[in-house]
Design a protein around this motif. Structure first.
Motif, PDB file in Angstrom:
ATOM      1  N   ASP A 184     -15.932 -83.856  -9.249  1.00 42.75           N
ATOM      2  CA  ASP A 184     -16.122 -84.759 -10.387  1.00 42.75           C
ATOM      3  C   ASP A 184     -14.899 -84.812 -11.286  1.00 42.75           C
ATOM      4  OD1 ASP A 184     -18.670 -85.372  -9.540  1.00 42.75           O
ATOM      5  OD2 ASP A 184     -19.640 -83.850 -10.806  1.00 42.75           O
ATOM      6  N   ARG A 185     -14.106 -83.718 -11.300  1.00 39.08           N
ATOM      7  CA  ARG A 185     -12.991 -83.626 -12.254  1.00 39.08           C
ATOM      8  C   ARG A 185     -11.619 -83.914 -11.670  1.00 39.08           C
ATOM      9  NH1 ARG A 185     -12.915 -78.090 -14.388  1.00 39.08           N
ATOM     10  NH2 ARG A 185     -14.490 -77.469 -12.865  1.00 39.08           N
ATOM     11  N   TYR A 186     -11.475 -83.803 -10.357  1.00 39.91           N
ATOM     12  CA  TYR A 186     -10.159 -83.975  -9.743  1.00 39.91           C
ATOM     13  C   TYR A 186     -10.178 -85.138  -8.757  1.00 39.91           C
ATOM     14  CZ  TYR A 186      -9.029 -79.480 -11.811  1.00 39.91           C
ATOM     15  OH  TYR A 186      -8.820 -78.459 -12.708  1.00 39.91           O
ATOM     16  N   SER A 187      -9.289 -86.082  -8.999  1.00 40.82           N
ATOM     17  CA  SER A 187      -9.268 -87.302  -8.169  1.00 40.82           C
ATOM     18  C   SER A 187      -8.851 -87.018  -6.731  1.00 40.82           C
ATOM     19  CB  SER A 187      -8.313 -88.324  -8.784  1.00 40.82           C
ATOM     20  OG  SER A 187      -6.984 -87.811  -8.844  1.00 40.82           O
ATOM     21  N   ILE A 188      -8.149 -85.922  -6.486  1.00 41.48           N
ATOM     22  CA  ILE A 188      -7.712 -85.602  -5.122  1.00 41.48           C
ATOM     23  C   ILE A 188      -8.847 -85.093  -4.252  1.00 41.48           C
ATOM     24  CG2 ILE A 188      -5.291 -85.131  -5.685  1.00 41.48           C
ATOM     25  CD1 ILE A 188      -6.075 -82.147  -5.795  1.00 41.48           C
ATOM     26  N   LEU A 189      -9.947 -84.682  -4.870  1.00 43.12           N
ATOM     27  CA  LEU A 189     -11.075 -84.120  -4.125  1.00 43.12           C
ATOM     28  C   LEU A 189     -12.160 -85.170  -3.928  1.00 43.12           C
ATOM     29  CD1 LEU A 189     -11.413 -80.635  -5.912  1.00 43.12           C
ATOM     30  CD2 LEU A 189     -10.120 -81.207  -3.842  1.00 43.12           C
ATOM     31  N   THR A 190     -12.647 -85.243  -2.705  1.00 43.30           N
ATOM     32  CA  THR A 190     -13.732 -86.169  -2.380  1.00 43.30           C
ATOM     33  C   THR A 190     -14.843 -85.409  -1.662  1.00 43.30           C
ATOM     34  OG1 THR A 190     -12.875 -86.741  -0.184  1.00 43.30           O
ATOM     35  CG2 THR A 190     -12.012 -87.998  -2.068  1.00 43.30           C
ATOM     36  N   GLU A 191     -15.926 -86.099  -1.404  1.00 44.04           N
ATOM     37  CA  GLU A 191     -17.051 -85.477  -0.708  1.00 44.04           C
ATOM     38  C   GLU A 191     -16.678 -85.038   0.708  1.00 44.04           C
ATOM     39  OE1 GLU A 191     -19.958 -84.615  -1.828  1.00 44.04           O
ATOM     40  OE2 GLU A 191     -19.735 -85.494  -3.842  1.00 44.04           O
ATOM     41  N   ASP A 192     -15.548 -85.511   1.223  1.00 44.78           N
ATOM     42  CA  ASP A 192     -15.096 -85.107   2.560  1.00 44.78           C
ATOM     43  C   ASP A 192     -14.929 -83.597   2.675  1.00 44.78           C
ATOM     44  OD1 ASP A 192     -14.947 -87.684   3.599  1.00 44.78           O
ATOM     45  OD2 ASP A 192     -12.951 -88.003   2.773  1.00 44.78           O
ATOM     46  N   ILE A 193     -14.627 -82.940   1.553  1.00 40.49           N
ATOM     47  CA  ILE A 193     -14.377 -81.501   1.618  1.00 40.49           C
ATOM     48  C   ILE A 193     -15.668 -80.710   1.800  1.00 40.49           C
ATOM     49  CG2 ILE A 193     -12.310 -81.755   0.191  1.00 40.49           C
ATOM     50  CD1 ILE A 193     -13.808 -80.473  -2.116  1.00 40.49           C
ATOM     51  N   LEU A 194     -16.812 -81.398   1.674  1.00 40.29           N
ATOM     52  CA  LEU A 194     -18.106 -80.740   1.869  1.00 40.29           C
ATOM     53  C   LEU A 194     -18.783 -81.184   3.160  1.00 40.29           C
ATOM     54  CD1 LEU A 194     -19.559 -80.771  -1.760  1.00 40.29           C
ATOM     55  CD2 LEU A 194     -18.757 -78.787  -0.463  1.00 40.29           C
ATOM     56  N   ALA A 195     -18.015 -81.856   4.023  1.00 40.66           N
ATOM     57  CA  ALA A 195     -18.593 -82.324   5.292  1.00 40.66           C
ATOM     58  C   ALA A 195     -19.027 -81.147   6.149  1.00 40.66           C
ATOM     59  CB  ALA A 195     -17.564 -83.168   6.045  1.00 40.66           C
ATOM     60  N   GLU A 196     -20.051 -81.362   6.954  1.00 40.40           N
ATOM     61  CA  GLU A 196     -20.538 -80.301   7.832  1.00 40.40           C
ATOM     62  C   GLU A 196     -19.440 -79.908   8.824  1.00 40.40           C
ATOM     63  OE1 GLU A 196     -24.179 -79.441  11.017  1.00 40.40           O
ATOM     64  OE2 GLU A 196     -24.088 -81.335   9.902  1.00 40.40           O
ATOM     65  N   GLY A 197     -19.189 -78.624   8.916  1.00 39.63           N
ATOM     66  CA  GLY A 197     -18.151 -78.144   9.811  1.00 39.63           C
ATOM     67  C   GLY A 197     -16.891 -77.703   9.095  1.00 39.63           C
ATOM     68  N   ILE A 198     -16.750 -78.087   7.822  1.00 36.66           N
ATOM     69  CA  ILE A 198     -15.586 -77.657   7.033  1.00 36.66           C
ATOM     70  C   ILE A 198     -15.676 -76.155   6.799  1.00 36.66           C
ATOM     71  CG2 ILE A 198     -14.595 -77.697   4.725  1.00 36.66           C
ATOM     72  CD1 ILE A 198     -13.644 -80.060   6.134  1.00 36.66           C
ATOM     73  N   ARG A 199     -14.601 -75.440   7.106  1.00 33.50           N
ATOM     74  CA  ARG A 199     -14.621 -73.989   6.935  1.00 33.50           C
ATOM     75  C   ARG A 199     -14.504 -73.607   5.460  1.00 33.50           C
ATOM     76  NH1 ARG A 199     -10.277 -70.729  10.241  1.00 33.50           N
ATOM     77  NH2 ARG A 199     -11.560 -71.560  11.930  1.00 33.50           N
ATOM     78  N   TRP A 200     -13.466 -74.137   4.803  1.00 35.07           N
ATOM     79  CA  TRP A 200     -13.253 -73.867   3.387  1.00 35.07           C
ATOM     80  C   TRP A 200     -13.065 -75.212   2.681  1.00 35.07           C
ATOM     81  CZ3 TRP A 200     -13.844 -68.975   1.703  1.00 35.07           C
ATOM     82  CH2 TRP A 200     -13.642 -67.934   2.603  1.00 35.07           C
ATOM     83  N   PRO A 201     -13.934 -75.571   1.737  1.00 31.13           N
ATOM     84  CA  PRO A 201     -13.831 -76.874   1.074  1.00 31.13           C
ATOM     85  C   PRO A 201     -12.471 -77.140   0.427  1.00 31.13           C
ATOM     86  CG  PRO A 201     -15.943 -75.874   0.589  1.00 31.13           C
ATOM     87  CD  PRO A 201     -15.137 -74.831   1.307  1.00 31.13           C
ATOM     88  N   LEU A 202     -11.847 -76.097  -0.129  1.00 29.21           N
ATOM     89  CA  LEU A 202     -10.597 -76.297  -0.864  1.00 29.21           C
ATOM     90  C   LEU A 202      -9.355 -76.057  -0.011  1.00 29.21           C
ATOM     91  CD1 LEU A 202     -11.480 -74.716  -4.335  1.00 29.21           C
ATOM     92  CD2 LEU A 202     -11.609 -77.104  -3.616  1.00 29.21           C
ATOM     93  N   GLU A 203      -9.549 -75.854   1.295  1.00 29.45           N
ATOM     94  CA  GLU A 203      -8.399 -75.690   2.181  1.00 29.45           C
ATOM     95  C   GLU A 203      -7.511 -76.936   2.092  1.00 29.45           C
ATOM     96  OE1 GLU A 203      -6.284 -73.412   3.884  1.00 29.45           O
ATOM     97  OE2 GLU A 203      -7.998 -72.874   5.174  1.00 29.45           O
ATOM     98  N   GLY A 204      -6.217 -76.724   1.870  1.00 31.82           N
ATOM     99  CA  GLY A 204      -5.271 -77.831   1.781  1.00 31.82           C
ATOM    100  C   GLY A 204      -4.973 -78.267   0.364  1.00 31.82           C
ATOM    101  N   TYR A 205      -5.797 -77.843  -0.597  1.00 34.66           N
ATOM    102  CA  TYR A 205      -5.672 -78.350  -1.964  1.00 34.66           C
ATOM    103  C   TYR A 205      -5.184 -77.301  -2.972  1.00 34.66           C
ATOM    104  CZ  TYR A 205      -8.225 -82.271  -0.008  1.00 34.66           C
ATOM    105  OH  TYR A 205      -8.591 -83.340   0.783  1.00 34.66           O
ATOM    106  N   LEU A 206      -4.975 -76.066  -2.523  1.00 34.68           N
ATOM    107  CA  LEU A 206      -4.449 -75.023  -3.412  1.00 34.68           C
ATOM    108  C   LEU A 206      -2.937 -74.997  -3.230  1.00 34.68           C
ATOM    109  CD1 LEU A 206      -7.115 -72.196  -3.016  1.00 34.68           C
ATOM    110  CD2 LEU A 206      -7.077 -74.164  -4.571  1.00 34.68           C
TER     111      LEU A 206
END
Length: 375
Positions: A184-206
């Motif tokens: 909700d707070r960061y424009s770079i994050l979308t619901e894609d990071i919570l897709a089934e099969g994702i190991r770590w939602p924030l992988e790639g964004y730190l």
């Protein structure tokens, strides 16, 4: 032939030769004039180009962009390092020009510290700010995250440098409610990071960088969100490229993580990025080894055929197109290369352990490279 006729004939020959010499002289004069004209045009063009280049280099990178960029000038930085830092942050167009310019003006006395500069500042304004200096901040906590690390390793770095337990940090970055609040707070994050099969939602964004905190014990949220803010800031620098891309931000970050995982040298990032797009355009599997390692959750010194069979949404030897998410946390250079790929005709590449990358256009050529270097 009479002497009179001979004399007349001789005069005609002389007139003919004189006319020929005059014509030759005229041609030579025209050639000389054309050469002089071309030289003057080239000289004028070179002068105009040099003037335009210097004027452009002295002016703002983007006079309309007043967004403040956090820049750290470490203690002991020389002009070369300062120039590189400014160029990396998009504040000057050319680090070498910066170095030559301050040498020409005999500028000295640059101060270490943390600055907030913008692309709307011209070169003289940036120099003045760096000479004025800031109070060099002593931080209670600092740590550095290198490029291309898996999120699991980043969590270990945070745990090693703070009073937070690793398990506590792991739970926080897997807390779906917390992740939803970040979306909700960061424009770079979308619901894609919570897709089934994702190991770590924030992988790639730190974002990989040095992080400094005034407080001795910042919360896990403070640390994570500082890293997300840095990623958002970096992506913002390439907003136009993102807008023009055929892929969404999650797909771009995924491709950037592959570029980060494959390329060791700067020039290879753009070439490999071009290869990835070429394969996507032809609906080919990407077939890149770092995705296999990530699918296994284990780094391999060499990817074997037996590793390729793993059933995972990250395994690009089985998945067509872009995998489900990033496989590491890419730096700015990899992100930029992904958004600005080199246009080439290559469809295959093989990255050797010494960092050299072999590019080929056909499957047969690629197989020859594999036989030569793998064997």
């Amino acid at each position: 032939m009479s002497s009179k006729d001979k004399q007349k004939n001789w005069q005609e020959i002389k007139k003919k030769k004189l006319k020929e010499r005059q014509e030759e002289a005229s041609i030579v004069r025209k050639i000389v004039l054309v050469c002089l004209f071309l030289f003057l045009i080239a000289f004028t063009a070179a002068g105009y180009y040099a003037y335009s280049y210097v004027t452009s280099a002295l002016g703002p990178v983007d006079e309309t962009d007043e967004q403040l960029i956090d820049v750290e000038i470490p203690i002991g930085s020389n002009s070369t390092r300062i120039g590189n830092i400014l160029e990396e942050n998009g504040l000057v167009k050319n680090a070498s020009f910066f170095r030559y310019y301050i040498r020409y003006k005999n500028e000295t006395g640059f101060q270490a510290g943390d600055y907030q500069l913008s692309r709307s500042m011209d070169l003289d304004e940036i120099i003045a700010a760096l000479k004025e200096g800031t109070v060099y901040q002593e931080y209670a906590l600092s740590f550095t995250v290198p490029e291309g690390r898996w999120l699991e390793r980043i969590l270990e770095i945070i745990a090693d440098n703070t009073n937070h337990e690793l398990e506590e940090i792991r739970e926080k970055v897997q807390d779906e409610e917390y992740i939803e609040s970040l979306i909700d707070r960061y424009s770079i994050l979308t619901e894609d990071i919570l897709a089934e099969g994702i190991r770590w939602p924030l992988e790639g964004y730190l974002f990989p960088a040095r992080y400094d905190f005034v407080e001795e014990k910042p919360s896990i949220e403070t640390i994570i969100e500082a890293m997300l803010q840095r990623t958002e800031q970096i992506i913002g620098r390439y907003f136009a490229d993102v807008e023009e891309s055929d892929y969404n931000i999650h797909e771009i970050m995924t491709l950037a993580s592959i570029v980060e995982g494959e390329a060791q040298k700067a020039e290879d990032r753009y070439k490999i990025s071009g290869v990835l797009y070429n394969r996507l355009d032809r609906n080919m599997r990407l077939e890149v080894d770092p995705t296999v390692a990530y699918a296994h959750g284990e780094h391999f010194s060499r990817t074997l055929y037996e590793h390729l069979d793993i059933d995972s949404p990250y395994n690009t030897y089985r998945v067509v197109g872009i995998p489900i998410g990033p496989i590491n946390n890419p730096g700015e250079a990899a992100i930029k290369a992904t958004l600005q790929p080199e246009e080439n005709d290559y469809l295959f590449f093989y990255a050797r352990t010494d960092g050299e990358v072999m590019y080929t256009k056909t499957f047969q050529e690629h197989q020859e490279v594999l036989r030569e270097y793998r064997d």
